[in-house]
Design an enzyme around this catalytic site. Structure first.
Site, PDB file in Angstrom:
ATOM      1  N   CYS A  87      29.987  19.536  45.663  1.00 40.40           N
ATOM      2  CA  CYS A  87      29.033  20.077  46.539  1.00 40.40           C
ATOM      3  C   CYS A  87      27.627  19.382  46.363  1.00 40.40           C
ATOM      4  O   CYS A  87      26.957  19.411  47.276  1.00 40.40           O
ATOM      5  CB  CYS A  87      28.798  21.646  45.875  1.00 40.40           C
ATOM      6  SG  CYS A  87      28.221  21.624  44.434  1.00 40.40           S
ATOM      7  N   HIS A 129      25.741   4.267  35.644  1.00 40.45           N
ATOM      8  CA  HIS A 129      25.919   5.530  36.508  1.00 40.45           C
ATOM      9  C   HIS A 129      26.840   6.389  36.532  1.00 40.45           C
ATOM     10  O   HIS A 129      26.931   7.760  36.231  1.00 40.45           O
ATOM     11  CB  HIS A 129      25.724   5.098  38.103  1.00 40.45           C
ATOM     12  CG  HIS A 129      25.753   6.181  38.995  1.00 40.45           C
ATOM     13  ND1 HIS A 129      24.695   7.028  39.084  1.00 40.45           N
ATOM     14  CD2 HIS A 129      26.545   6.638  39.729  1.00 40.45           C
ATOM     15  CE1 HIS A 129      24.815   7.852  40.252  1.00 40.45           C
ATOM     16  NE2 HIS A 129      26.277   7.863  40.529  1.00 40.45           N
TER      17      HIS A 129
END
Length: 429
Positions: free
Chosen positions: A50, A97
């Site tokens: 999401c 990351h």
């Protein structure tokens, strides 16, 4: 091997864009079939939640432009529109990351644990579609190990404020006594399961769970003495609920403006509290324009979540240090693998030269050459062959001013140590 991460998240793009770039489960097989062919990458992974969509790719060249074009084309978007919201990380930055994502440091909810499970699911899906190889597999598995260290060695995961918790906290702003309210939960995944627990803790006693499969809805609703229904039954029950929280993987909205309007007429202006956690959205955005409806998306939960961020800044710094160490460990592993590969080639070439000189010596012996002569010829020939290419390259490098090559040669063969030994031997004599 070049590593690339390209994606968007809750910081770079609003939900209106994120939902258009999200990968639905139904299209994952198609995406994996196209991605490596279109970009030239040898390995690939896709994470779609999401709050973020990220592509992880490994190959011989930097394929960022091709990835952007493919991503835009796959979702029928203009690549120029995506350029403003896309971030790209390469090589060591891409490693860092992924580890920050897995540890919950890049999440809207700092330290939230769900993202690690979602990343593990993404890895499993990539393996299922034969999209990963040695490089990405090592990266994913090392990332999971680092994320586990962050969880166990820092307080980043203690009492996390999840999106589910933030949703229920916002409901308190509308309903002071939630024991008198009925909740409709749409979906039956991990997020909705968390929502149900927080609602129960807040006093909600009356639950409806709507899901595509009735069995899963009934199982989740049964945990709180509620009722499970299928998605098509939502309009029948909508007027009776006060709280609606939705999180499914549906590519199209499940709850439309018309259905809510009809339910509002029966409710006589009693307010609705709705949170749409899904991306793509489950509730039509137009519903938010109706009177007596308080509709929030995942992006609207920031205020509750920012308080969580401030309370975890110390733990986050500790986690960043662990991740920095994890990145360095992974890069060291890659360099070690490169060394192994180079040494294999080096040894193979030496063995090829050895075999050639050995065969020459055996032929000489079969032709009657004196064994001592043949052995000395073998040793001389092998030495010359082994040293010819390195000697040529060292002379060339020195002529070009690259004197460090001679230093490497001394280090590799410990020539300075040998010189010292010979000097000591001479003095004794």
């Amino acid at each position: 091997m070049a590593l690339l991460t390209l994606g968007i998240n809750h910081r770079t793009a609003p939900v209106e864009i994120r939902e258009r770039v999200a990968f639905t489960p139904e299209r994952m097989a198609e995406a994996f079939a196209e991605l490596r062919v279109a970009t030239g990458a040898s390995e690939a992974g896709i994470l779609s939640t999401c709050n973020r969509t990220e592509l992880y790719l490994a190959g011989d060249d930097d394929c960022a432009p091709a990835v952007l074009r493919w991503l835009a084309g796959f979702h029928d978007l203009d690549a120029a529109d995506l350029e403003n919201v896309i971030y790209v990380h390469r090589d060591s930055d891409a490693v860092r990351h992924m580890m920050r994502v897995a540890a919950g440091l890049d999440s809207m909810v700092l330290g939230e644990p769900q993202i690690l499970g979602q990343l593990k699911d993404a890895y499993a899906l990539a393996r299922e579609h034969n999209a990963t190889g040695t490089f990405l597999s090592r990266l994913f598995e090392h990332t999971f190990s680092v994320a586990k260290r962050v969880r166990t060695e820092t307080a980043i995961g203690e009492n996390p404020v999840s999106v589910a918790y933030a949703s229920v906290s916002m409901a308190h702003q509308i309903f002071s006594d939630m024991s008198r309210n009925k909740a409709l939960l749409i979906g039956a995944g991990k997020t909705i399961e968390l929502v149900s627990r927080h609602l129960a803790d807040a006093g909600v006693k009356d639950f409806l769970v709507a899901n595509r499969t009735l069995e899963r809805a009934q199982a989740l609703a049964g945990l709180h003495g509620g009722k499970g229904i299928v998605l098509s039954e939502i309009p029948e029950y909508l007027a009776d609920v006060d709280i609606v929280i939705s999180s499914t993987a549906s590519p199209l909205p499940i709850l439309g403006k018309g259905a809510v309007e009809r339910a509002l007429k029966k409710r006589k202006h009693r307010p609705y509290f709705m949170v749409d956690i899904a991306v793509p959205r489950d509730i039509e955005p137009e519903v938010g324009g109706l009177a007596d409806v308080y509709l929030y998306t995942v992006d609207d939960l920031r205020q509750v979540i920012e308080e969580n961020v401030r309370s975890r800044e110390g733990a986050a710094r500790e986690a960043e240090n662990l991740i920095a160490s994890g990145v360095q460990d992974f890069l060291d592993q890659l360099r070690a693998l490169d060394a192994v590969s180079t040494l294999k080639v080096f040894r193979s070439r030496a063995e090829m030269l050895r075999d050639a000189e050995t065969e020459k010596a055996l032929r000489a012996l079969r032709n009657g050459t004196d064994p001592e002569t043949a052995l000395r010829s073998l040793a001389r020939g092998l030495t010359n062959k082994l040293l010819h290419q390195p000697s040529t390259q060292v002379r060339k490098a020195m002529a070009e001013g690259r004197t460090e090559v001679a230093d490497f040669l001394r280090e590799l063969y410990q020539l300075e140590a040998l010189d010292a030994d010979e000097h000591t031997t001479t003095e004794k004599l």
